[in-house]
Motif scaffolding. Structure first.
Motif, mmCIF file in Angstrom:
data_model
loop_
_atom_site.group_PDB
_atom_site.id
_atom_site.type_symbol
_atom_site.label_atom_id
_atom_site.label_comp_id
_atom_site.label_asym_id
_atom_site.label_seq_id
_atom_site.Cartn_x
_atom_site.Cartn_y
_atom_site.Cartn_z
ATOM 1 N N LEU A 28 96.610 -74.603 106.178
ATOM 2 C CA LEU A 28 95.872 -73.587 106.936
ATOM 3 C C LEU A 28 96.467 -72.198 106.709
ATOM 4 C CD1 LEU A 28 95.201 -75.478 110.266
ATOM 5 C CD2 LEU A 28 93.569 -74.975 108.432
ATOM 6 N N LYS A 29 97.791 -72.099 106.720
ATOM 7 C CA LYS A 29 98.431 -70.800 106.498
ATOM 8 C C LYS A 29 98.053 -70.244 105.132
ATOM 9 C CE LYS A 29 102.858 -68.436 106.157
ATOM 10 N NZ LYS A 29 104.302 -68.578 106.056
ATOM 11 N N ALA A 30 98.037 -71.103 104.118
ATOM 12 C CA ALA A 30 97.685 -70.659 102.776
ATOM 13 C C ALA A 30 96.194 -70.321 102.657
ATOM 14 C CB ALA A 30 98.052 -71.743 101.764
ATOM 15 N N SER A 31 95.372 -70.875 103.517
ATOM 16 C CA SER A 31 93.920 -70.683 103.438
ATOM 17 C C SER A 31 93.419 -69.474 104.209
ATOM 18 C CB SER A 31 93.200 -71.937 103.949
ATOM 19 O OG SER A 31 93.533 -73.064 103.157
ATOM 20 N N VAL A 32 94.079 -69.115 105.308
ATOM 21 C CA VAL A 32 93.622 -68.007 106.146
ATOM 22 C C VAL A 32 93.987 -66.678 105.475
ATOM 23 C CG1 VAL A 32 93.890 -66.845 108.374
ATOM 24 C CG2 VAL A 32 93.807 -69.339 108.284
ATOM 25 N N PRO A 33 92.992 -65.869 105.108
ATOM 26 C CA PRO A 33 93.289 -64.575 104.480
ATOM 27 C C PRO A 33 94.162 -63.703 105.386
ATOM 28 C CG PRO A 33 90.964 -65.095 104.256
ATOM 29 C CD PRO A 33 91.552 -66.112 105.203
ATOM 30 N N GLY A 34 95.230 -63.176 104.830
ATOM 31 C CA GLY A 34 96.122 -62.289 105.569
ATOM 32 C C GLY A 34 97.099 -62.982 106.499
ATOM 33 N N CYS A 35 97.119 -64.324 106.495
ATOM 34 C CA CYS A 35 98.017 -65.041 107.411
ATOM 35 C C CYS A 35 99.462 -64.868 106.957
ATOM 36 C CB CYS A 35 97.664 -66.520 107.471
ATOM 37 S SG CYS A 35 98.592 -67.423 108.732
ATOM 38 N N ARG A 47 101.029 -70.753 116.870
ATOM 39 C CA ARG A 47 101.199 -69.312 117.041
ATOM 40 C C ARG A 47 100.952 -68.717 115.659
ATOM 41 N NH1 ARG A 47 105.836 -68.888 119.899
ATOM 42 N NH2 ARG A 47 107.064 -69.444 118.087
ATOM 43 N N ALA A 48 100.171 -67.635 115.605
ATOM 44 C CA ALA A 48 99.791 -67.076 114.307
ATOM 45 C C ALA A 48 99.988 -65.564 114.267
ATOM 46 C CB ALA A 48 98.331 -67.400 114.020
ATOM 47 N N THR A 49 100.263 -65.063 113.061
ATOM 48 C CA THR A 49 100.296 -63.629 112.777
ATOM 49 C C THR A 49 99.429 -63.408 111.545
ATOM 50 O OG1 THR A 49 102.562 -63.471 113.623
ATOM 51 C CG2 THR A 49 101.770 -61.646 112.273
ATOM 52 N N VAL A 50 98.393 -62.575 111.711
ATOM 53 C CA VAL A 50 97.435 -62.335 110.635
ATOM 54 C C VAL A 50 97.237 -60.835 110.461
ATOM 55 C CG1 VAL A 50 95.062 -62.720 109.847
ATOM 56 C CG2 VAL A 50 96.242 -64.510 111.125
ATOM 57 N N ALA A 59 95.331 -53.819 110.988
ATOM 58 C CA ALA A 59 96.198 -54.225 112.096
ATOM 59 C C ALA A 59 96.812 -55.586 111.822
ATOM 60 C CB ALA A 59 95.408 -54.277 113.400
ATOM 61 N N VAL A 60 97.910 -55.837 112.490
ATOM 62 C CA VAL A 60 98.528 -57.147 112.490
ATOM 63 C C VAL A 60 98.234 -57.765 113.856
ATOM 64 C CG1 VAL A 60 100.698 -58.423 112.385
ATOM 65 C CG2 VAL A 60 100.343 -56.452 110.883
ATOM 66 N N PHE A 61 97.494 -58.880 113.821
ATOM 67 C CA PHE A 61 97.145 -59.582 115.053
ATOM 68 C C PHE A 61 98.119 -60.722 115.276
ATOM 69 C CE2 PHE A 61 93.277 -57.398 114.118
ATOM 70 C CZ PHE A 61 92.724 -57.120 115.357
ATOM 71 N N LYS A 62 98.637 -60.786 116.498
ATOM 72 C CA LYS A 62 99.510 -61.888 116.892
ATOM 73 C C LYS A 62 98.799 -62.634 118.004
ATOM 74 C CE LYS A 62 103.747 -59.685 115.537
ATOM 75 N NZ LYS A 62 105.166 -59.660 115.718
ATOM 76 N N GLY A 63 98.745 -63.967 117.868
ATOM 77 C CA GLY A 63 98.022 -64.705 118.883
ATOM 78 C C GLY A 63 98.309 -66.186 118.863
ATOM 79 N N ALA A 64 97.478 -66.892 119.594
ATOM 80 C CA ALA A 64 97.632 -68.326 119.767
ATOM 81 C C ALA A 64 96.325 -69.021 119.413
ATOM 82 C CB ALA A 64 98.011 -68.634 121.215
ATOM 83 N N VAL A 65 96.462 -70.215 118.847
ATOM 84 C CA VAL A 65 95.320 -71.033 118.475
ATOM 85 C C VAL A 65 95.564 -72.437 119.015
ATOM 86 C CG1 VAL A 65 93.991 -71.991 116.556
ATOM 87 C CG2 VAL A 65 94.972 -69.698 116.364
ATOM 88 N N GLU A 66 94.526 -73.037 119.588
ATOM 89 C CA GLU A 66 94.635 -74.400 120.100
ATOM 90 C C GLU A 66 93.460 -75.222 119.594
ATOM 91 O OE1 GLU A 66 95.302 -76.789 124.311
ATOM 92 O OE2 GLU A 66 94.972 -74.631 124.334
ATOM 93 N N LEU A 67 93.752 -76.456 119.194
ATOM 94 C CA LEU A 67 92.716 -77.387 118.757
ATOM 95 C C LEU A 67 92.359 -78.269 119.945
ATOM 96 C CD1 LEU A 67 94.300 -78.451 115.341
ATOM 97 C CD2 LEU A 67 92.777 -76.520 115.831
ATOM 98 N N LYS A 68 91.059 -78.326 120.272
ATOM 99 C CA LYS A 68 90.606 -79.087 121.443
ATOM 100 C C LYS A 68 89.492 -80.045 121.048
ATOM 101 C CE LYS A 68 91.685 -75.619 124.885
ATOM 102 N NZ LYS A 68 91.307 -75.174 126.196
ATOM 103 N N ASP A 69 89.149 -80.925 121.959
ATOM 104 C CA ASP A 69 88.054 -81.886 121.759
ATOM 105 C C ASP A 69 88.210 -82.623 120.429
ATOM 106 O OD1 ASP A 69 87.067 -80.809 124.151
ATOM 107 O OD2 ASP A 69 85.784 -79.387 123.087
#
Length: 151
Positions: A28-35, A47-50, A59-69
């Motif tokens: 996923l890190k290698a696939s997300v542009p700018g990750c 936790r991600a920085t993109v 901008a550099v976005f810092k945030g959180a991602v959760e997988l649900k369902d």
């Protein structure tokens, strides 16, 4: 500003392989542009920085991602949010669904439906520009992801 996007992508692997790769932080890190960073902080939490550029605003976005369902190997829902300082914020969710592709091509069909909300300086750029960048980013993600599946 709210936006939606949906699409489907044929991938060159069976559903179980695609599922495994969709849950691999390194892929996923290698696939997300700018990750710049994708760190697993829980069973289904990251936790991600993109780093993104939307028109003249970078901008550099810092945030959180959760997988649900979680429904292995059929799909899940991704929920995330990020802050980009004065550039603004982004939050949203995506439903990802995997099905077997129709023969003779084989492989897996990935369908996605995204709902997102952006605010701050980025939202002031207008929906046409933001939707264009979002579409291009999604295309790049799936191109990168398909390449990672082949390896």
């Amino acid at each position: 500003m709210a936006m939606t996007m949906k699409g489907e992508v044929a991938l060159p692997a069976d559903r179980e392989t695609v599922w495994a790769k969709l849950n691999d932080p390194e892929i996923l890190k290698a696939s997300v542009p700018g990750c710049q960073e994708l760190e697993q902080v829980g069973d289904n939490a990251f936790r991600a920085t993109v780093k993104l550029k939307v028109g003249p605003v970078g901008a550099v976005f810092k945030g959180a991602v959760e997988l649900k369902d979680m429904d292995p190997p059929n799909g899940y829902r991704i929920v995330g949010q990020g802050e980009g300082g004065i550039a603004g914020f982004a939050k949203g969710s995506a439903r990802v669904e995997l099905t077997d592709a129709v023969e003779p091509a084989g492989g897996c069909l990935l369908r996605y439906e995204v709902e997102a909300d952006v605010g701050g300086k980025i939202a002031q750029l207008g929906s046409r520009l933001i939707n264009g960048v979002a579409s291009k980013t999604a295309e790049q993600f799936f191109a990168n992801f398909a390449a990672a599946i082949k390896n």
